[in-house]
Enzyme design. Structure first.
Site, mmCIF file in Angstrom:
data_model
loop_
_atom_site.group_PDB
_atom_site.id
_atom_site.type_symbol
_atom_site.label_atom_id
_atom_site.label_comp_id
_atom_site.label_asym_id
_atom_site.label_seq_id
_atom_site.Cartn_x
_atom_site.Cartn_y
_atom_site.Cartn_z
ATOM 1 N N HIS A 56 0.790 -0.977 0.263
ATOM 2 C CA HIS A 56 0.154 0.441 0.200
ATOM 3 C C HIS A 56 0.773 1.815 0.029
ATOM 4 C CE1 HIS A 56 -2.169 -3.323 2.429
ATOM 5 N NE2 HIS A 56 -2.905 -3.381 1.464
HETATM 6 S S1 FES Z 1 1.778 -0.416 3.620
HETATM 7 FE FE1 FES Z 1 -0.290 -2.253 3.473
HETATM 8 S S2 FES Z 1 1.143 -3.928 4.434
HETATM 9 FE FE2 FES Z 1 3.390 -2.405 4.095
#
Ligand code: FES
Length: 210
Positions: A175
């Site tokens: 993410h």
């Molecule tokens: S940014 Fe979501 S698990 Fe690493």
């Protein structure tokens, strides 16, 4: 001494104290009765009673021993709880990943530049403020749990060819979390810095994790 051995020791001590108290009580009574009359059959019964109590106590301790011993973690489990890592083969700027308790642990031998970048950060600008000095035992060696604090992905940045993110540390592609050269969260959804596992240097070039 482990907890189960302490329990066993207390149990055995308890049995002996109990037997001792019973024996004392009976012998006082025997002495008293001896003064009243010479009652040999009763004395003999008391002796048998004390003997059987003592043997029974030892029997219970012997019987309990395997159960109490089985409460200790097995040796292979204990070995999994800690990992020794030889750092002597890691060049400046390189990282390795080792497994500890099923988790990846990143060990990075930082360059001078990476150390300076980690130190020269305004702590007020950090989401999870922590000084670099508090995250390392030796500035050259950074030891981190390689688990993103957002949802647990393993961040990129261990290989020379990996994307390291905007802060030149680690980048979690799940993410988009960016970690700096101290493993601190700098951008993206992760709420906290990469965790530092318990470890210590057992020599200049060997650390023990766990
Ligand atoms: S940014 Fe979501 S698990 Fe690493």
């Amino acid at each position: 001494m482990t907890i189960s051995y302490s329990i066993l020791l207390l149990l055995v001590l308890g049995i002996f104290v109990f037997c001792y108290l019973v024996a004392t009580k009976v012998w006082i009574q025997v002495d008293k009765e001896k003064k009243d009359s010479d009652n040999t059959p009763k004395n003999r019964r008391d002796f048998l009673y004390i003997s059987s109590m003592s043997i029974g106590g030892l029997g219970v301790a012997t019987f309990m021993w395997p159960f109490i011993k089985s409460m200790n973690p097995a040796e292979d489990t204990l070995a999994l709880g800690s990992t020794e890592v030889d750092l002597s083969q890691i060049d400046i700027g390189q990282s390795i990943t080792v497994k500890w308790r099923g988790k990846p642990v990143f060990i990075k031998r930082r360059t001078e530049e990476e150390i300076l970048e980690a130190k020269n950060v305004d702590l007020n600008s950090l989401r999870d403020p922590a000084a670099d000095e508090d995250r390392v035992q030796n500035p050259e060696w950074l030891v981190l749990e390689g688990v993103c604090t957002h949802l647990g992905c393993v961040p990129l940045g261990q290989k020379m060819s990996d994307i390291k993110g905007e802060y030149k540390g680690w980048f979690c592609p799940c993410h988009g979390s960016h970690y700096d050269t101290s493993g601190r969260i700098r951008k993206g959804p992760a709420p906290e810095n990469l965790a530092i596992p318990p470890y210590r240097f057992i020599s200049d070039s060997v650390i023990k994790i766990g």
